[in-house]
Write a protein that holds these residues in place. Structure first.
Motif, PDB file in Angstrom:
ATOM      1  N   TYR A   1       0.824  -1.212   0.000  1.00 28.38           N
ATOM      2  CA  TYR A   1       0.000   0.000   0.000  1.00 28.38           C
ATOM      3  C   TYR A   1       0.862   1.267   0.000  1.00 28.38           C
ATOM      4  O   TYR A   1       0.468   2.282  -0.566  1.00 28.38           O
ATOM      5  N   LEU A   2       2.041   1.211   0.634  1.00 31.71           N
ATOM      6  CA  LEU A   2       2.941   2.364   0.611  1.00 31.71           C
ATOM      7  C   LEU A   2       3.429   2.622  -0.811  1.00 31.71           C
ATOM      8  O   LEU A   2       3.424   3.765  -1.288  1.00 31.71           O
ATOM      9  N   LEU A   3       3.842   1.564  -1.500  1.00 35.52           N
ATOM     10  CA  LEU A   3       4.361   1.705  -2.859  1.00 35.52           C
ATOM     11  C   LEU A   3       3.267   2.110  -3.842  1.00 35.52           C
ATOM     12  O   LEU A   3       3.472   2.980  -4.696  1.00 35.52           O
ATOM     13  N   LYS A   4       2.098   1.473  -3.724  1.00 35.26           N
ATOM     14  CA  LYS A   4       1.034   1.725  -4.691  1.00 35.26           C
ATOM     15  C   LYS A   4       0.309   3.049  -4.444  1.00 35.26           C
ATOM     16  O   LYS A   4       0.157   3.876  -5.343  1.00 35.26           O
ATOM     17  N   ASP A   5      -0.139   3.250  -3.220  1.00 39.62           N
ATOM     18  CA  ASP A   5      -0.923   4.452  -2.913  1.00 39.62           C
ATOM     19  C   ASP A   5      -0.048   5.633  -2.519  1.00 39.62           C
ATOM     20  O   ASP A   5      -0.363   6.783  -2.828  1.00 39.62           O
ATOM     21  N   GLY A   6       1.066   5.347  -1.817  1.00 45.22           N
ATOM     22  CA  GLY A   6       1.918   6.437  -1.360  1.00 45.22           C
ATOM     23  C   GLY A   6       2.887   6.921  -2.413  1.00 45.22           C
ATOM     24  O   GLY A   6       3.077   8.139  -2.579  1.00 45.22           O
ATOM     25  N   LEU A   7       3.509   5.993  -3.149  1.00 39.34           N
ATOM     26  CA  LEU A   7       4.526   6.371  -4.131  1.00 39.34           C
ATOM     27  C   LEU A   7       4.032   6.281  -5.574  1.00 39.34           C
ATOM     28  O   LEU A   7       4.757   6.642  -6.501  1.00 39.34           O
ATOM     29  N   GLY A   8       2.829   5.754  -5.763  1.00 41.99           N
ATOM     30  CA  GLY A   8       2.237   5.744  -7.097  1.00 41.99           C
ATOM     31  C   GLY A   8       2.795   4.712  -8.056  1.00 41.99           C
ATOM     32  O   GLY A   8       2.655   4.862  -9.277  1.00 41.99           O
ATOM     33  N   THR A   9       3.431   3.645  -7.555  1.00 42.52           N
ATOM     34  CA  THR A   9       3.936   2.603  -8.453  1.00 42.52           C
ATOM     35  C   THR A   9       2.767   1.766  -8.970  1.00 42.52           C
ATOM     36  O   THR A   9       1.658   1.800  -8.428  1.00 42.52           O
ATOM     37  N   SER A  10       3.020   0.990 -10.012  1.00 42.95           N
ATOM     38  CA  SER A  10       1.978   0.141 -10.579  1.00 42.95           C
ATOM     39  C   SER A  10       1.659  -1.000  -9.619  1.00 42.95           C
ATOM     40  O   SER A  10       2.454  -1.322  -8.721  1.00 42.95           O
ATOM     41  N   THR A  11       0.490  -1.612  -9.825  1.00 45.19           N
ATOM     42  CA  THR A  11       0.084  -2.732  -8.977  1.00 45.19           C
ATOM     43  C   THR A  11       1.093  -3.866  -9.061  1.00 45.19           C
ATOM     44  O   THR A  11       1.475  -4.461  -8.037  1.00 45.19           O
ATOM     45  N   LEU A  12       1.542  -4.187 -10.278  1.00 47.91           N
ATOM     46  CA  LEU A  12       2.497  -5.273 -10.463  1.00 47.91           C
ATOM     47  C   LEU A  12       3.815  -4.987  -9.749  1.00 47.91           C
ATOM     48  O   LEU A  12       4.367  -5.849  -9.056  1.00 47.91           O
ATOM     49  N   MET A  13       4.320  -3.774  -9.912  1.00 44.52           N
ATOM     50  CA  MET A  13       5.587  -3.421  -9.270  1.00 44.52           C
ATOM     51  C   MET A  13       5.459  -3.434  -7.757  1.00 44.52           C
ATOM     52  O   MET A  13       6.371  -3.893  -7.049  1.00 44.52           O
ATOM     53  N   ALA A  14       4.332  -2.934  -7.238  1.00 46.76           N
ATOM     54  CA  ALA A  14       4.122  -2.925  -5.790  1.00 46.76           C
ATOM     55  C   ALA A  14       4.087  -4.347  -5.244  1.00 46.76           C
ATOM     56  O   ALA A  14       4.671  -4.644  -4.195  1.00 46.76           O
ATOM     57  N   LEU A  15       3.416  -5.248  -5.957  1.00 50.72           N
ATOM     58  CA  LEU A  15       3.369  -6.648  -5.532  1.00 50.72           C
ATOM     59  C   LEU A  15       4.750  -7.292  -5.571  1.00 50.72           C
ATOM     60  O   LEU A  15       5.131  -8.042  -4.673  1.00 50.72           O
ATOM     61  N   ALA A  16       5.479  -6.996  -6.638  1.00 50.58           N
ATOM     62  CA  ALA A  16       6.805  -7.585  -6.807  1.00 50.58           C
ATOM     63  C   ALA A  16       7.749  -7.135  -5.696  1.00 50.58           C
ATOM     64  O   ALA A  16       8.415  -7.960  -5.051  1.00 50.58           O
ATOM     65  N   LEU A  17       7.816  -5.837  -5.459  1.00 57.51           N
ATOM     66  CA  LEU A  17       8.742  -5.308  -4.455  1.00 57.51           C
ATOM     67  C   LEU A  17       8.349  -5.727  -3.037  1.00 57.51           C
ATOM     68  O   LEU A  17       9.222  -5.963  -2.193  1.00 57.51           O
TER      69      LEU A  17
END
Length: 227
Positions: free
Chosen positions: A27-43
């Motif tokens: 949620y930090l990567l996706k909603d906070g930093l605006g990364t894609s869903t796939l990238m957020a899941l991967a990281l």
């Protein structure tokens, strides 16, 4: 008190790293930093994978279960990047449950229940009399061996059931929902596994162990004196 506290922390650490950190990171990567869903899941999957690998290196032993989880995580991560499908990344978690569940059931069929190694220390508790009682019961008690098989069967079935539910959810529910719901499903499955296996197997085995240890304990001093 300090030993018990350290033990609890050691038991909770993997849960925090494998559950809390990935959810928070997603949620930090996706909603906070605006990364894609796939990238957020991967990281967000990197930390549990690193923890598994580090545990193997630190302990200098190859834990079959930890190695299996690490391989599934890495393969699932690579496949997700190739396919570009975030739902596949969610579904790959069910692959861990299904492979382990099948492995447990196969081990029961082969007469070597896989979950015994994890259960035995909890029941024996490092007590020499119980260790001896375990060996005697395993050799001479059909009820004890049956309960031992039941313990592994329960966990095998629970993990396969969790696998089915995760796959259905991964492809029918929104990705954001399954990120946290997948962890809830895992916790529920673990709770059911502990309750059912405890009632049907671990509890009866513990009572048999205690009874067997008490029966043989009075004879031990006499044997010592005879020597």
């Amino acid at each position: 008190m300090t030993t018990k506290t350290n033990s609890k922390r050691a038991n909770l650490a993997p849960l925090v790293v494998d559950v809390a950190v990935p959810i928070g990171a997603y949620y930090l990567l996706k909603d906070g930093l605006g990364t894609s869903t796939l990238m957020a899941l991967a990281l967000s999957s990197v930390v549990p994978a690193v923890r598994t690998g580090w545990s193997a290196v630190k302990e200098r032993t190859v834990n079959g279960l930890a190695a299996l989880i690490l391989v599934v995580n890495v393969v699932g991560l690579l496949l997700s990047f190739v396919a570009g499908d975030p739902r596949l990344m969610l579904a790959k978690d069910s692959g861990v449950s299904s492979v382990i569940g099948i492995g447990i059931l196969v081990s029961v069929a082969l007469g070597r229940p896989m979950m015994t190694a994890g259960m035995k220390p909890w029941l024996v508790k490092g007590i020499a009399e119980r260790e001896s009682a375990w060996a005697r019961l395993q050799d001479g008690s059909a009820d004890f061996r049956r309960a031992e098989r039941v313990f592994s069967i329960v966990w095998g079935v629970v993990l396969l059931a969790e696998c089915v539910v995760r796959i259905v959810g991964a492809y029918t529910l929104p990705v954001d929902t399954m990120v946290w719901l997948g962890s809830v499903l895992m916790i529920v499955a673990m709770s059911v596994g502990f309750l059912v296996s405890g009632a049907l197997a671990a509890g009866p085995m513990a009572r048999m162990l205690i009874a067997e240890a008490k029966v043989c304990a009075p004879a031990m001093p006499e044997v010592a004196l005879a020597k």
